[in-house]
Design an enzyme around this catalytic site. Sequence first.
Site, PDB file in Angstrom:
ATOM      1  N   HIS A 176       0.862  -1.181   0.000  1.00  0.00           N
ATOM      2  CA  HIS A 176       0.000   0.000   0.000  1.00  0.00           C
ATOM      3  C   HIS A 176       0.898   1.229   0.000  1.00  0.00           C
ATOM      4  CE1 HIS A 176      -3.172  -2.684   2.145  1.00  0.00           C
ATOM      5  NE2 HIS A 176      -3.230  -2.813   0.832  1.00  0.00           N
ATOM      6  N   GLU A 179       1.444   3.894   2.913  1.00  0.00           N
ATOM      7  CA  GLU A 179       2.001   3.454   4.186  1.00  0.00           C
ATOM      8  C   GLU A 179       3.519   3.621   4.151  1.00  0.00           C
ATOM      9  OE1 GLU A 179       0.127  -0.383   4.543  1.00  0.00           O
ATOM     10  OE2 GLU A 179      -1.847   0.557   4.391  1.00  0.00           O
ATOM     11  N   HIS A 269       3.226  -2.909   7.079  1.00  0.00           N
ATOM     12  CA  HIS A 269       2.125  -2.019   6.703  1.00  0.00           C
ATOM     13  C   HIS A 269       2.011  -0.867   7.696  1.00  0.00           C
ATOM     14  CE1 HIS A 269       0.052  -4.399   3.504  1.00  0.00           C
ATOM     15  NE2 HIS A 269       0.738  -5.382   4.077  1.00  0.00           N
ATOM     16  N   GLU A 345       1.756  -3.736  11.586  1.00  0.00           N
ATOM     17  CA  GLU A 345       1.023  -2.496  11.324  1.00  0.00           C
ATOM     18  C   GLU A 345       1.605  -1.402  12.222  1.00  0.00           C
ATOM     19  OE1 GLU A 345      -1.295  -2.044   9.104  1.00  0.00           O
ATOM     20  OE2 GLU A 345      -2.449  -3.888   8.804  1.00  0.00           O
TER      21      GLU A 345
END
Length: 385
Positions: A176, A179, A269, A345
Amino acid sequence: MPDLKISTDFEGGSVEALDCRDPGAIRLALKPDGRSPDLQWFHFRLHGAKGRDCRITFENSDRLARLAGRDEIPDCWTGYRPVASHDGAEWLRVGADYRDGIFSIVDRPLHDSVDYAYFAPYPLARHRALVDRARRSPRVAHDVLGLTPDGHPIDRLTFGRAGQGRRRLWIMARQHPSETMGGWFLEGLVDRLLDPADPVAAGLREAAVIHIVPTANPDGCARGHTRTNALGMNLNRAWADPAATDAPEVAAIRDAMEAEGVDFCLDVHGDEELPYNFLGGPLEIPSRNEGLRRRFVDFMRGLEAASPDYVRRHPYPGGAPEAADLRMAWNWIAERFGCLTVLLEMPFKDQIDVPDARYGWSPQRSARLGRAMLDPIAAALPGLR
């Protein structure tokens, strides 16, 4: 007073300027990812506002979708402050206002030209500099797994040489593109692996072969997309069936994994809503077992011991899903290769356990976490199979 101007004609630039005549009522809109409705990333440059009180409102900031099971936690704008920089080097947190579902930046710029972004950008030039720095080391092999639709290379850095008993580790970031903390994280991790005097890095290079894909979606990065590639595909929803017609990046990485094998994978991420670092493991895949669960718990404990920026007590909002989504990289890889996979994350917001009012979660802290990540990886090596 000089006229105000908004520009986005640079790599990763993304926003639609609706009205910038009045510094106290600048109106913008978040831009979707081309053919995809995904939107959240912004990066723009404001000219002519030095010393003027500015309110910059994103008029469609109330249209962002939320993941299932998160109704009980604050949304992405609550508690969030954007970053600003006049030199592209230091990114400071600035004021924000959030009311009635609409988000605004509130700032008084100290310079004639100021960049605002959702998180500190990680430019492709910095990615290339990292790759070049690694290529100069005799400890690293570099190759290109394929080319993207826009013609960017999918770079792979490989530490160590395959051999009997050597574990095969994979680490990747920026499926992504928004990010960007993933780029900073990988830079810290790679720089530690390059350090000839670091005993943990030396041990890993000797005991394993480590494949690193620092930027899995360079097209999306260059275009200023939030989650998709040039073809409008969310790459982390393409792993179960990565057709070359819409997810050639995933197809190329998967083919390389099939050729080399996988004993461990870390997929890096960022999360827009969670104000802390979070790890996910292969706990819901169809072939889940007690051995995988135990290895993942040990990995979490290892990272907690290695870095104050990771605390295990934070649960995933809504609890674990009943079944793993095998379109996601970490789930598909765990199921296909029967190995430990870890999803990291990192926050766009400040880190709730160790807050920093000036920088929030930052490039520097992302890089430090990347360096610290080598410790739990090294500790996990003996038990990976």
